[in-house]
Scaffold this active site. Structure first.
Site, PDB file in Angstrom:
ATOM      1  CB  SER A  76      -0.901   0.018   1.233  1.00 14.01           C
ATOM      2  OG  SER A  76      -1.723  -1.122   1.277  1.00 14.01           O
ATOM      3  N   GLY A  83       0.771   4.208  -2.674  1.00 16.13           N
ATOM      4  CA  GLY A  83       0.681   5.576  -2.173  1.00 16.13           C
ATOM      5  C   GLY A  83       2.042   5.995  -1.649  1.00 16.13           C
ATOM      6  CG  ASN A 109       1.634   6.408   4.914  1.00 19.02           C
ATOM      7  OD1 ASN A 109       1.512   6.880   6.041  1.00 19.02           O
ATOM      8  ND2 ASN A 109       0.686   5.677   4.346  1.00 19.02           N
ATOM      9  CB  CYS A 157      -3.033   7.612   4.591  1.00 19.25           C
ATOM     10  SG  CYS A 157      -3.628   7.453   2.894  1.00 19.25           S
ATOM     11  CB  THR A 158      -0.456  10.754   8.465  1.00 13.95           C
ATOM     12  OG1 THR A 158      -1.761  10.514   8.970  1.00 13.95           O
ATOM     13  CG2 THR A 158      -0.459  11.882   7.448  1.00 13.95           C
ATOM     14  CD  GLU A 159      -1.560   4.542   6.774  1.00 16.05           C
ATOM     15  OE1 GLU A 159      -1.882   3.731   5.892  1.00 16.05           O
ATOM     16  OE2 GLU A 159      -1.488   5.767   6.572  1.00 16.05           O
ATOM     17  CB  THR A 187     -10.366   1.395   6.079  1.00 13.46           C
ATOM     18  OG1 THR A 187     -11.323   2.111   6.874  1.00 13.46           O
ATOM     19  CG2 THR A 187      -9.205   0.948   6.950  1.00 13.46           C
TER      20      THR A 187
END
Length: 955
Positions: free
Chosen positions: A368, A397, A581, A583-585, A767
């Protein structure tokens, strides 16, 4: 003929739009109208204008002044009506004559032409009664369908009734007759097979707002369309099957599907070497029935394999293809494939979008997220941009760390010139992301990170502005601040802050905690003594305020925190986390030689709660299988650049997350804004963390430790819950919650004895799409609204909170008025007086919940997570003070990252006047009232920017 209205029958002389075929008119190209007798004629917009003109003159008189006024009004109304009709036209570009009249009625009421509207409604009712009396049973004309080969065959109404009957079977409060009635209204003689398949779907969709179970009905009807498409493709001739018939045919279909997929070079030939008899026998056709419409339509549009535009992959074949792709290297790969399939198709766990796209295909790029750090030389910069393109091509991403690139005005030794700074290169990276759009499946997306001490930070803050030099703007690229603790401490103390160019301060990039503070202060002293060429001193609080201002105005840059990401990193012995990344996770190390890679999947928390609480046994089984699947991704993965392969095989990180958090709270009757919700966030994430780490230990015992295990925090017996103490020490004794309930002592022992298979185990991703597939709320998010129109790359969908509807039904409160109220209040229950306070608290929406509750819950989760979480923050009425308090609280609570800042949009749920259309409200009764009243009206728009089809967080 006279157009004067009779006093006793005010509507009797108003003409009915488009009923008369007289007059030449002007057809609107490409659109057709279905008449009540089934005939199809070209759509003629001029007839609407004629009919409206006659109606106005009949009501208001025929003098010259009235005629001029009417002409202007009618022109505007006609344009509105045509726009509304063409926007809502089905795939065949047709609409029923009743649809035309609905839009005329709507336009009159929107324009507050109440006398004409009232007369018009009464006239329609009168004509409807006349037609009902005139109809003789059994005299309806026989309809025909036009096949793909152009043949006309009798329309099979019996099969239509069977398919609709199957679609409503076992679902409460849905009506087959309501769907069939609306479907028949849109049939016409000679209708194509595609239009016939679409008609009942559209009919069922219009009813979703009144009964959420129609979302499942719509999905089942879409399933019939998909079966016909897939079976016809594989057979090479027209084929179709009902759900009951397909249950007998699924195994044969699956074998043919695999063979054809291999032939079309879409499926890995290795899948054909599985024991397909055993695999096919394990398929569960009944699981096709569990989808909501949004979920299945999303799969249909973007995930299912297709050849030349034709989908030939059915849902259970899709899940089995992914499962087989993940089991390729297992010893008993059939058994493991079946195990993986059962988990995926149950919706208890869902792999990430790239895994679903590509598993079992010839190019299995299953990961991902990719993180890179960009060097400070021209070759390195453009290699990084090329790497972005290669990684994005197969659905990755991207997060890029740009801090090493020297700033504006810095010296360039090779040319003896001055640098233009980092911004021009960010512009190139932005345009590359747009050019490489993952084959149209989803937009290429990248996030650029820059540390707060970089001399270009102020220009970086402006990148998303719509004003200024467009050559120094990146309108399509996400940006994020990588903020050291020292900066936040200077903000709290209202101190100064010095900006540097990294070519003069190279150590700062790799330092964090006390070591960063010491080096930074040494550079400040050097600058004060005249020893630095490029630097600038600003007030830390002013820069912080500007960061928050840009975040509010443009949505960027996001606020992420460097020190907790590094201090608590299990892999800090092996490198430095330079960014998160897209999406900051994800918080993984990057270097010139290593591009960090993470493989994601999410547990459906709703499926693991009962009325009594968390089902630990079921959760343990789910997590164990999910971790095995994620670990398999690392070995099977198709790596587009060698640095990504090297990093992934060396550290083997995965990111197991959760979704359906608010659904789980509602099932447990816990309001989001409560101490109980914070405790449940703690309890649920502790359980996921415990079982994920335990599963990785088991995999290490079976398969071996990850290569860089020695020296990690794991090898020292420091688990995520223990690393909280390291952050507290670095911050000088900060207080964090450290409570625990499970047997962590025995797990410490097991980790030390067997080691870990994966350097990182947990990360909570947004998600947005996979939660749609599973029909649950996304990630850890509070619900945006309880009734709204969701927009994504598959279109616009009515979304209703089914749990709320069940509760309102149980209390006798679910009716048409409640639907109208929910629309009027934009999906919020807080202002609806009839709804009891306990339900208002339970079903509070995102902007009714103070952001502090989201942060407190996230803080409790963060202590269990070895990476981070995609945390959107919702602020209904943003102010500088509120944003300052919110983001300082996030830092103080030890959060590693935050994601989007959400504030209210000017657009809302559509409030309109028609019954029987998707996303609209019936207000005919208002028009028939003796005293005309204004109907609240907002033109259809996206519910909010959080449902932006172009936004990766919404996909």
């Amino acid at each position: 003929m006279t157009l004067a209205l009779e006093a006793e029958r005010p509507s009797s002389r108003i003409p009915e739009p488009l009923v008369s075929a007289s007059g030449a008119g002007t057809a609107t190209p490409g659109f057709q109208v279905i008449r009540r007798n089934g005939a199809v004629t070209p759509f003629d917009a001029s007839k609407i204008a004629v009919a409206l003109t006659k109606a106005f003159l009949a009501v208001e008189g025929t003098n010259a002044a009235a005629s001029r006024r009417v002409h202007d009004i009618v022109a505007g109304l006609t344009e509105q009506i045509v726009t509304g009709l063409t926007r809502r036209a089905d795939a065949g570009r047709t609409f029923h004559v009743e649809d035309v009249q609905d839009q005329v009625e709507l336009a009159l009421m929107r324009g507050e032409h109440h006398k004409v509207a009232r007369a018009y409604v009464l006239y329609r009712e009168e004509r409807a009664r006349e037609r009902a009396v005139a109809v003789v049973p059994g005299t309806a004309p026989a309809l025909h369908m036009t096949t793909g080969e152009g043949m006309r065959v009798p329309l099979d109404e019996a099969r239509l009734a069977t398919v609709v009957g199957e679609a409503v079977a076992g679902l409460a409060d849905v009506s087959a007759e309501a769907i069939l009635s609306e479907t028949r209204r849109n049939l016409y003689d000679g209708i194509s097979a595609d239009e016939l398949a679409l008609a009942p779907i559209l009919a069922a969709r219009t009813l979703i707002e009144t009964e959420p179970n129609y979302a499942k009905v719509s999905a089942r009807l879409l399933g019939d369309k998909l079966r016909r498409e897939a079976l016809t493709f594989l057979a090479g001739r027209p084929e179709q099957a009902t759900q009951a018939e397909m249950a007998e045919r699924y195994a044969d279909y699956f074998r043919a599907y695999v063979a054809r997929g291999i032939e079309e070079e879409l499926i890995d030939p290795e899948l054909g070497r599985f024991d397909l008899e055993r695999i096919a026998a394990a398929l569960l056709p009944e699981r096709d029935l569990q989808f909501d419409y949004l979920g299945l339509q999303t799969l249909y549009d973007r995930y299912f394999l297709h050849a030349r535009g034709t989908r030939f992959e059915l849902p259970q074949a899709f899940f089995m293809r992914v499962a087989m792709g993940l089991a390729l290297r297992e010893v008993d790969r059939e058994a493991r494939a079946i195990e993986f399939y059962r988990l995926l198709s149950s919706f208890d766990f869902m792999a990430s979008t790239p895994t679903l796209f590509n598993a079992g295909t010839l190019r299995p790029q299953l990961s991902s997220c990719f993180l890179t750090t960009v060097p400070d030389d021209l070759d390195g910069i453009f290699k990084s941009i090329k790497d972005n393109a290669l990684l994005a091509k197969y659905s990755g991403g991207l997060g890029n760390d740009w801090t090493r690139v020297r700033g504006l005005g810095a010296h360039i030794k090779g040319t003896n010139g001055e640098s233009q700074g980092v911004v021009p290169f960010l512009k190139v990276a932005n345009d590359t992301a747009i050019a490489v759009n993952q084959g149209g499946k989803r937009k290429g997306a990248v996030c650029a990170y820059l540390e707060t001490w970089h001399i270009d930070i102020e220009e970086f803050l402006d990148l998303r502005k719509n004003t200024g030099d467009d050559r120094r703007r990146t309108h399509d690229m996400n940006t994020a601040n990588w903020v050291p603790d020292l900066f936040m401490q200077r903000v709290e103390a209202d101190g100064s802050w010095t900006l540097f160019s990294p070519d003069e301060t190279p150590e700062l990039h790799d330092l964090y905690g006390p070591a960063f503070r010491d080096a930074y202060e040494a550079y400040e002293a050097k600058a004060a003594q005249g020893g630095m060429k490029v630097f600038r001193t600003v007030r830390a609080l002013d820069l912080w305020r500007r960061m928050l201002t840009m975040l509010f105005e443009t949505g960027h840059p996001w606020v992420t925190f460097k020190d907790p990401c590094n201090i608590r990193s299990p892999q800090r012995h092996a490198g430095v986390v330079h960014s998160s990344n897209l999406c900051t996770e994800i918080t993984l190390n990057t270097s010139n030689d290593e591009v960090a890679v993470c493989n994601l999947g999410s547990v459906n928390l709703l499926a693991h709660v009962t009325r009594d609480g968390l089902d630990h046994a079921r959760l343990a089984c789910t997590v164990a299988t999910a971790m095995r699947m994620l670990d398999n991704v690392i070995d099977i993965n198709f790596y587009t650049i060698p640095e990504a392969r090297r990093s992934n095989l060396k550290h083997r990180p995965v990111g197991l997350g959760i979704m359906g958090f608010q659904d789980a709270l509602q099932a447990l009757r816990i309001p989001y804004a409560s101490d109980d919700a914070v405790r449940f966030a703690d309890e649920s994430m502790e359980a996921v963390s415990f079982h994920a780490i335990s599963a990785s230990v088991d995999l290490a015992a079976e398969r071996g430790r990850y290569p860089s295990f020695e020296g990690s925090l794991w090898s020292q017996g420091v688990l995520p819950i223990d690393s909280v103490e390291l952050l507290a020490q670095a911050r000088g004794g900060a207080e964090f919650d450290r409570s625990a309930t499970l047997d962590w002592e025995s797990l410490h022992t097991r980790v030390k004895a067997s080691g870990m298979r994966n350097s990182n185990c947990m990360a909570i991703a947004p998600t947005a799409t996979i939660s749609n597939i599973c029909g649950v709320s996304q990630s850890i998010e509070p619900a945006y609204q309880n009734l709204f129109v969701k927009s994504n790359m598959s279109g616009d969908f009515t979304v209703v909170n089914a749990a709320l509807v069940r509760d309102l039904k149980a209390r006798g409160l679910w009716d048409e008025v409640m639907v109208s109220d929910l629309k009027y209040y934009d999906g919020s229950v807080g202002q609806i007086d009839r709804i009891p306070d306990d339900l208002k608290a339970l079903y509070a929406t995102a902007f009714e919940i103070d952001a502090a509750w989201l942060i407190e819950a996230a803080s409790r989760r963060q202590k269990w997570i070895d990476q981070a979480q995609s945390l959107n923050l919702y602020v209904a009425n943003p102010s500088g003070r509120k944003l300052d308090e919110t983001y300082r609280l996030a830092w103080r609570r030890g959060l590693k990252t935050t994601y989007y800042l959400r504030s209210r949009s000017a657009t809302h749920v559509e409030k309109s006047t028609l019954k029987g259309t998707d996303g609209k409200l019936n207000a005919v009764s208002a028009v028939l009232a003796a005293v005309p009243i204004a109907v609240p009206e907002i033109v259809l728009g996206k519910a909010c920017s959080i449902n932006d089809p172009e936004c990766e967080a919404c996909q």
